[in-house]
Every structure is written in C-alpha cells, then in structure tokens.
Design an enzyme around this catalytic site. Structure first.
Site, mmCIF file in Angstrom:
data_model
loop_
_atom_site.group_PDB
_atom_site.id
_atom_site.type_symbol
_atom_site.label_atom_id
_atom_site.label_comp_id
_atom_site.label_asym_id
_atom_site.label_seq_id
_atom_site.Cartn_x
_atom_site.Cartn_y
_atom_site.Cartn_z
ATOM 1 N N ASP A 4 33.906 44.169 44.481
ATOM 2 C CA ASP A 4 34.331 42.772 44.560
ATOM 3 C C ASP A 4 35.407 42.465 43.520
ATOM 4 O OD1 ASP A 4 34.404 39.878 44.580
ATOM 5 O OD2 ASP A 4 32.432 39.932 45.536
ATOM 6 N N SER A 52 34.725 35.437 48.685
ATOM 7 C CA SER A 52 33.877 36.587 48.991
ATOM 8 C C SER A 52 33.068 36.393 50.265
ATOM 9 C CB SER A 52 32.934 36.878 47.819
ATOM 10 O OG SER A 52 33.661 37.323 46.708
ATOM 11 N N THR A 105 28.488 38.154 48.989
ATOM 12 C CA THR A 105 28.741 39.440 49.646
ATOM 13 C C THR A 105 27.501 40.026 50.313
ATOM 14 O OG1 THR A 105 30.589 39.877 48.151
ATOM 15 C CG2 THR A 105 29.665 41.769 49.327
ATOM 16 N N GLU A 242 27.350 46.816 46.450
ATOM 17 C CA GLU A 242 28.400 45.984 45.863
ATOM 18 C C GLU A 242 28.428 46.063 44.340
ATOM 19 O OE1 GLU A 242 29.936 41.332 45.629
ATOM 20 O OE2 GLU A 242 27.788 41.757 45.742
ATOM 21 N N ASP A 247 34.434 41.410 39.803
ATOM 22 C CA ASP A 247 35.079 40.148 40.162
ATOM 23 C C ASP A 247 34.879 39.081 39.092
ATOM 24 O OD1 ASP A 247 36.026 37.949 42.101
ATOM 25 O OD2 ASP A 247 33.944 37.367 41.790
ATOM 26 N N HIS A 251 37.556 36.824 36.937
ATOM 27 C CA HIS A 251 37.618 35.359 36.836
ATOM 28 C C HIS A 251 37.739 34.919 35.379
ATOM 29 C CE1 HIS A 251 36.920 33.820 40.902
ATOM 30 N NE2 HIS A 251 36.068 34.812 41.096
ATOM 31 N N ASP A 289 36.902 42.940 48.779
ATOM 32 C CA ASP A 289 37.087 41.754 49.603
ATOM 33 C C ASP A 289 38.366 41.019 49.227
ATOM 34 O OD1 ASP A 289 36.015 41.193 47.123
ATOM 35 O OD2 ASP A 289 34.373 39.949 47.858
ATOM 36 N N HIS A 290 38.814 41.191 47.980
ATOM 37 C CA HIS A 290 40.021 40.533 47.483
ATOM 38 C C HIS A 290 40.295 41.035 46.072
ATOM 39 C CE1 HIS A 290 37.302 38.232 44.969
ATOM 40 N NE2 HIS A 290 36.597 37.938 46.066
ATOM 41 N N HIS A 390 41.095 34.089 42.713
ATOM 42 C CA HIS A 390 41.466 35.237 43.536
ATOM 43 C C HIS A 390 42.950 35.187 43.855
ATOM 44 C CE1 HIS A 390 37.092 35.048 45.292
ATOM 45 N NE2 HIS A 390 37.117 35.325 43.999
#
Length: 453
Positions: A4, A52, A105, A242, A247, A251, A289-290, A390
């Site tokens: 992620d 997500s 997710t 995951e 992720d 952030h 996912d990004h 993101h």
C-alpha cells in the site's frame, strides 16, 4: 500481495539504502527488481488519484469504484470479489494486513459497503455475517477493537455487538497474541482462523516489539503453512497479503519509517517466493494500489541524497509525537534536545532551526506533528515530498511463478483483478448476483474523515 502506498521512487530509495550500506556496486538489485514485469495505472472511477478502497476493489472485483467504496461498483452495487469466487469454487482463502483487518484494502476482498469507514459492518461481513458466510478462512492482522463492543475496555465499535464472540460461535479459531500464534501448529489448526494481534493498526516495523507482535513475514509464513495443510481437499488457496503501513509512513512524510516497512515487505516477498519455488503451480503477484507522498530523492539545488541519514533513526514520527504530546511543557525542550533529536532521529548536531521545528511540531495537531518530524529527517537526507496524501502516479507491477509473463506491460488496475480471476479460473458474476440484497450501509453511521484516504 499489495504494498500500500509503495511507488517506484520508494523502491529506488530502499534499493539505494541497501546498496549504500552493504554493496558498493551499482548493479545490486532487490527482490522486487528481479520480479518487475510492468506498471499499473491507478485511477478510480471518480478521480485520477485513488484511495485504497477503490484501488483494492479494482484488484478484488476487476471493476472501478469511487474513492471510499469497498467491494462495490461506481453505482454503489456490491460486486463479487475474486476471493469470494475462489471460496465458492473450493479454494481456501486468506487475508493478512499490518493495518486493522477491517481497513480498506483487506475489506475490499471480503466486504461490500458504500463507505470504507463503516468498519463495524465490515467486521461482521468478514466473519460471514452477511449473504456469503465464511468467505474468508484465515485472517491475520490488527484491529481487535473493531470486533469488541463499545462497552468493552478495548472496544471501538459504535454498538454493543461482540463480533469476537460471534466469530467463536461461527467456528473461528481465535488467536489474540504473539504467543498463541507461535505455539499453534499449522497441521493442528482447523479453519476458519482469526488472528488479531493489535488493538488498532499493528506497529510500524521500526517500532514493533517482537515479543508482542509478529512481523508481516511471520504472519505470512504461518498463514501459508496453515492454508497449505488445509488445502488437500480442494484446488488450493488464494491469499491477499498487505504491507499496509508503508502507506501510512508516506502520509507522514516519515522516510525512515517508510523504509523499514518496505524492507519488511521485501522480506515477506522473499518468503512467499520460497513457497512458490517449492509449490511450482503457484503464482505471486505484487503491486500497489497507489503511490503516497510524492517522494523525491535528491532535492534542488544539489543532485544528491544521503541514505546514511536514515540508518540511525530508531522511532517513527507517530511514536515520537505521541510521546511529546503527553509531556509537560517545562520538560519538552530538554526532551527534544537530548532525546528526540540525538536518540530517536540520530541527529547529534542539530541546529537551532531543527530544534525549533520539532518543538513547533510538538504543539501542533497530530497529523502536522508527524509530518514535521518526518520532514526534519527528510531535509537532512535530501528527500522531498510533494504531498501528505496519495498521487496519481503509476506503480510497479511484479510477478513470479506460473503466468508471470502474462503481466508484462502497463495495465489498468482492473486488469490485474481480471488476471487473478483467469488464473484461478473463477467468475465473479454469480457472486455478484447473489449479493443483490446485501446490506451495504451501516445503521446509524456518522460520516467522518478516513485516517488514511
């Protein structure tokens, strides 16, 4: 496998960190580099920049969804997932995450709600309290509080439903500690099994106490053994794994924490590859996912970056800020100067500006505090971030095993879901039709903001 928030620059950062510390040659490659087959385009149905929920739904349903949608199409109708279709065909199924297991997710593979924050309902759907019962045979991760009633000391539900007890009554073997996971013999565990090893999200790898929480690699290795032992009477198993907190560190613009979770993800990929090598009818697909953070290595005006700055960092910005928030103001400066900067961030020669930056962070809201602490390290390493959210960048696509070459190229994220369904020889249409009466809205839900969009 879903990393992620893991972009191509994050891979470059981790690779160069390892090369700098261990291998002076320029041709060293990571486990991910050896599996790169292409890239994935990440947009959702309503935005170039996905969240997500929509990103994972593209993988699980092979369909676009809007940001915030979970196992649901852009017109808010449930879509059958590859995990549910695999279960219907006799495969054993699993979900692993270092986030809450009800987070976007993992939820997108086993739940169908119109808003990712409806985690009370997601928990119920994940244990089969919905149209499709027992779609998930194994779940490992965090988020125990979402399974406990509001009145429980550790509960974070908005109602008095005891989902932990419902799981027991539904036949789930429950694991709630590191010791119960370690002591469990894969050949003796009967499915389904639910292992929740943290109150909320599991700890960042940089903060994780190995006596208290298993790593992503350890959860994965145990899960593969359990599913393998329980798959003799069917075609095999499907599992989604995951690395969620890559992720969250993005952030926070927290490079060292981001790095350590990436390295742990690499280790997990290596363990799964070993499983594939000993089970040659198995395929491993890994993507993101990004991308998160808009990470840049080498900020203007100097074309250089300093990976050695990340090596001595010992705590995440999240933990540092949490500690500072609870500290009396008359002790704070001493704590920042003598503990946070030299002890936690590895900065022994902090300038007045860096001291003031961390002190200001301590008096800011939690999100801004984490970002300011992370950017203190980033500035020294010459790492830049364009956002605390993101981005719409393409992400890497990695594959290993049977059919890996079929993924060469640049693919829309929905095409990865289609690949999974084709490989497993399952169709999601019949599952979608069976979900026509699925409850997709949580009663009494109050719309708030997601902690990681």
């Amino acid at each position: 496998m879903i990393s992620d928030g893991f972009g191509m620059t994050s891979e470059a950062m981790a690779r160069e960190f390892m090369r700098h510390g261990n291998d002076p040659t320029t041709d060293w490659a990571s486990i991910m580099d050896t599996m790169l087959v292409g890239t994935s385009r990440t947009r959702s149905s309503n935005s170039l920049v996905t969240d997500s929920g929509a990103g994972a739904t593209a993988f699980s349903c092979g369909s676009k969804s809007y940001n915030g949608g979970i196992g649901i199409t852009s017109d808010k109708k449930p879509c059958g997932t590859v995990l549910e279709a695999a279960k219907a065909k006799g495969y054993k199924t699993g979900l692993i995450s270092t986030a809450r297991i009800t987070h976007a997710t993992p939820a997108a593979f086993a739940a169908h709600v119109i808003n990712r924050d409806m985690e009370d309902l997601i928990a119920l759907q994940e244990i089969g309290n919905n149209t499709i019962s027992h779609s998930v045979d194994l779940m490992f991760g965090g988020g125990r509080c979402q399974f406990l009633p509001k009145s429980h000391d550790e509960g974070c539900r908005s109602d008095e439903v005891d989902v932990w007890d419902l799981a027991k009554r539904a036949g789930y073997t429950r694991l709630a500690s590191r010791s119960t996971l370690d002591s469990s013999d894969p050949s003796d565990i009967s499915l389904p099994v639910l292992g929740l090893f943290a109150h909320g999200h599991m700890s960042y790898e940089i903060d994780r106490d190995p006596k208290e929480q298993p790593s992503l690699t350890e959860m994965t290795t145990k899960a593969l053994d359990i599913l393998d032992h329980n798959s003799d009477d069917g075609p095999g198993f499907f599992i989604m794994i995951e690395g969620a907190r890559i992720d969250m560190a993005g952030h926070d613009n927290d490079p060292a924490t981001h790095l350590r979770d990436i390295l742990q993800y690499w280790e997990t990929v290596s363990a799964v590859r070993k499983f594939v090598d000993s089970h040659p009818d198995t395929t491993l697909v890994s993507t993101s996912d990004h991308e998160t953070g808009g990470l840049t290595l080498g900020i203007d005006p100097m074309y250089e970056w300093h990976p050695e700055v990340l090596a001595p960092v010992k705590k995440s910005a999240e933990l540092i800020c949490s500690e500072m928030k609870g500290m009396a103001s008359d002790r704070l400066r001493d704590h920042v100067v003598n503990t946070v900067l030299p002890g936690y961030l590895g900065i022994d020669d902090a300038g007045d500006g860096e001291v003031m930056n961390v002190l200001t962070a301590a008096s800011s809201n939690s999100k801004l505090c984490r970002r300011m602490v992370g950017q203190t390290v980033s500035a020294r390493a010459h790492i830049g971030w364009t956002t605390g959210g993101h981005t719409g960048a393409d992400v890497g696509l990695y594959a290993y095993g049977v059919g890996a070459s079929d993924l060469r190229g640049c693919y829309e994220n929905t095409q990865i879901g289609a690949f999974l369904a084709k490989y497993l020889d399952v169709k999601m249409g019949s599952i979608t039709r069976s979900l026509v009466n699925e409850v997709t809205e949580q009663r009494g839900f109050s719309h708030g903001s997601s902690d990681n969009v």
